[in-house]
Design a protein around this motif. Structure first.
Motif, PDB file in Angstrom:
ATOM      1  N   GLY A   9      36.362  51.471  51.387  1.00 39.32           N
ATOM      2  CA  GLY A   9      34.928  51.551  51.160  1.00 39.32           C
ATOM      3  C   GLY A   9      34.524  51.081  49.787  1.00 39.32           C
ATOM      4  O   GLY A   9      33.549  51.577  49.207  1.00 39.32           O
ATOM      5  N   LEU A  10      35.269  50.107  49.234  1.00 39.14           N
ATOM      6  CA  LEU A  10      34.958  49.565  47.912  1.00 39.14           C
ATOM      7  C   LEU A  10      34.447  48.135  48.054  1.00 39.14           C
ATOM      8  O   LEU A  10      34.961  47.363  48.863  1.00 39.14           O
ATOM      9  CB  LEU A  10      36.203  49.589  47.022  1.00 39.14           C
ATOM     10  CG  LEU A  10      36.805  50.973  46.752  1.00 39.14           C
ATOM     11  CD1 LEU A  10      38.063  50.846  45.917  1.00 39.14           C
ATOM     12  CD2 LEU A  10      35.803  51.891  46.071  1.00 39.14           C
ATOM     13  N   VAL A  11      33.450  47.796  47.285  1.00 36.85           N
ATOM     14  CA  VAL A  11      32.881  46.449  47.316  1.00 36.85           C
ATOM     15  C   VAL A  11      33.585  45.596  46.257  1.00 36.85           C
ATOM     16  O   VAL A  11      33.701  46.024  45.097  1.00 36.85           O
ATOM     17  CB  VAL A  11      31.366  46.498  47.029  1.00 36.85           C
ATOM     18  CG1 VAL A  11      30.784  45.089  46.986  1.00 36.85           C
ATOM     19  CG2 VAL A  11      30.661  47.338  48.089  1.00 36.85           C
ATOM     20  N   PRO A  12      34.067  44.399  46.616  1.00 34.78           N
ATOM     21  CA  PRO A  12      34.770  43.542  45.635  1.00 34.78           C
ATOM     22  C   PRO A  12      33.799  42.854  44.679  1.00 34.78           C
ATOM     23  O   PRO A  12      33.668  41.628  44.670  1.00 34.78           O
ATOM     24  CB  PRO A  12      35.513  42.538  46.532  1.00 34.78           C
ATOM     25  CG  PRO A  12      34.663  42.424  47.753  1.00 34.78           C
ATOM     26  CD  PRO A  12      34.070  43.788  47.968  1.00 34.78           C
ATOM     27  N   ASP A  13      33.128  43.657  43.876  1.00 37.48           N
ATOM     28  CA  ASP A  13      32.072  43.146  42.992  1.00 37.48           C
ATOM     29  C   ASP A  13      32.499  43.042  41.533  1.00 37.48           C
ATOM     30  O   ASP A  13      31.680  42.759  40.661  1.00 37.48           O
ATOM     31  CB  ASP A  13      30.838  44.055  43.091  1.00 37.48           C
ATOM     32  CG  ASP A  13      31.155  45.515  42.782  1.00 37.48           C
ATOM     33  OD1 ASP A  13      32.328  45.814  42.423  1.00 37.48           O
ATOM     34  OD2 ASP A  13      30.262  46.368  42.918  1.00 37.48           O
TER      35      ASP A  13
END
Length: 335
Positions: free
Chosen positions: A110-114
């Protein structure tokens, strides 16, 4: 026919842009072989005169159902892939299998690759999922027992003290010299991390010197060693040493804060990526023994920070000895 993944990403990036009709939406995923090499993806984009990221995103769309299942409900699919698209130009030379695996691993947590929560990094021809400091903080909050997490760095010109035997919060203080110039404040000398629990107790303070961080880097980071040997010097330890220093302090909090199966799995995936191994998200049952150890460590740490628990202790009691019978009583008992 549903809108393509590329069109959905564009909708997130620019909600005012005119969207194509359902009839006009055409996907090119079928034109790209399932076992495409990175060079074939790159060549396909050049041949069509299209954007490399758009072509790679179109290729990823065939796995859309897998990403939908992997992403938790609180993460918007469009926002996730908008971040993916921004990173794709630097990843098209990766093998498609490693790219898909790294992105799915990122989605499962649930992590965004931002760049703040997570990054998908190219190591040679392999795509690697790298959780960042904010990603660890996010998973700590999800446990429901951590109220706040603090990570910082002490500079040479700052006021600070560390006395591990003192009760919290007097054991560690840090007053950054924010009114001084960068030159006057000096170089960082310590990274630290601690957490306040929802119960009101505070974890132990994790303190790492620069030497500690360098030892962690030299011993555990395969990416650093390869970049050092090749002369590229492009690993995160080369390009953003201070961020990795802070992250190392934050990672060590896992021994003194409440753990979840998800956080244990994140640590293992991060370690595997650093060691150049396949990143596999383990089932929670496989991490049961680690969770038990972490929970016990947390209870010990939480108890040591409770001043009332330290002050109020039960008084020692004498063990009562059995009464000795008189000689006359013993004779009567025998009769």
């Amino acid at each position: 026919m549903a809108l393509s993944l590329k069109d959905r990403v564009r909708a997130v990036a620019d909600p005012t842009a005119e969207q194509p009709t359902v009839e006009a939406t055409v996907t090119r995923a079928a034109d790209i072989p399932a076992q495409s090499t990175p060079d074939e993806l790159h060549t396909s984009a050049q041949g069509e005169g299209g954007d490399v990221a758009d072509i790679a995103l179109t290729w990823l769309e065939r796995y859309g159902s897998e990403f939908t299942k992997a992403l938790p409900s609180h993460i918007d699919t469009g926002a996730f892939f908008a971040a993916v698209r921004a990173a794709l130009p630097g990843l098209v030379r990766c093998t498609p299998a490693s790219l898909r695996q790294a992105l799915l691993t990122c989605a499962r947590f649930g992590l965004v690759p931002d760049g703040r929560h997570a990054v998908i990094r190219r190591e040679g021809r392999q795509a690697v999922f790298v959780p960042m400091a904010q990603g660890y903080v996010e998973l700590m909050y999800r446990s429901g027992r951590v109220g706040s997490v603090h990570v910082g760095m002490v500079h040479e010109g700052d006021e600070w003290s560390f006395e591990p035997t003192a009760p919290a919060p007097l054991d560690f203080t840090h007053k950054p010299a924010l009114t001084k110039s960068k030159a006057e404040r000096g170089e960082p000398i310590l990274a630290y991390a601690f957490a306040w629990m929802e119960s009101g107790a505070r974890s132990q303070v994790i303190v790492l010197t620069r030497e500690d961080a360098e030892e962690i880097r030299d011993q555990y980071s395969q990416a650093y060693q390869q970049a050092q040997q090749s002369g590229a010097k492009d690993s995160f330890w080369h390009t953003d040493f201070f961020a990795m220093w802070r992250k190392s302090a934050l990672r060590r909090l896992h021994k003194v804060v409440p753990m979840s199966a998800e956080l244990v799995a994140l640590l293992k995936a991060d370690d595997a990526g650093d060691a150049g191994q396949v990143q596999v998200v383990h089932a929670p049952a496989e991490e049961a023994h680690l969770l038990v150890e972490a929970e016990e460590a947390h209870k010990r740490a939480e108890g040591s920070q409770d001043p009332m628990a330290a002050r109020v202790r039960p008084l020692p009691r004498k063990r009562s000895q059995p009464k000795r019978q008189s000689r006359q009583s013993r004779k009567g008992a025998r009769r």
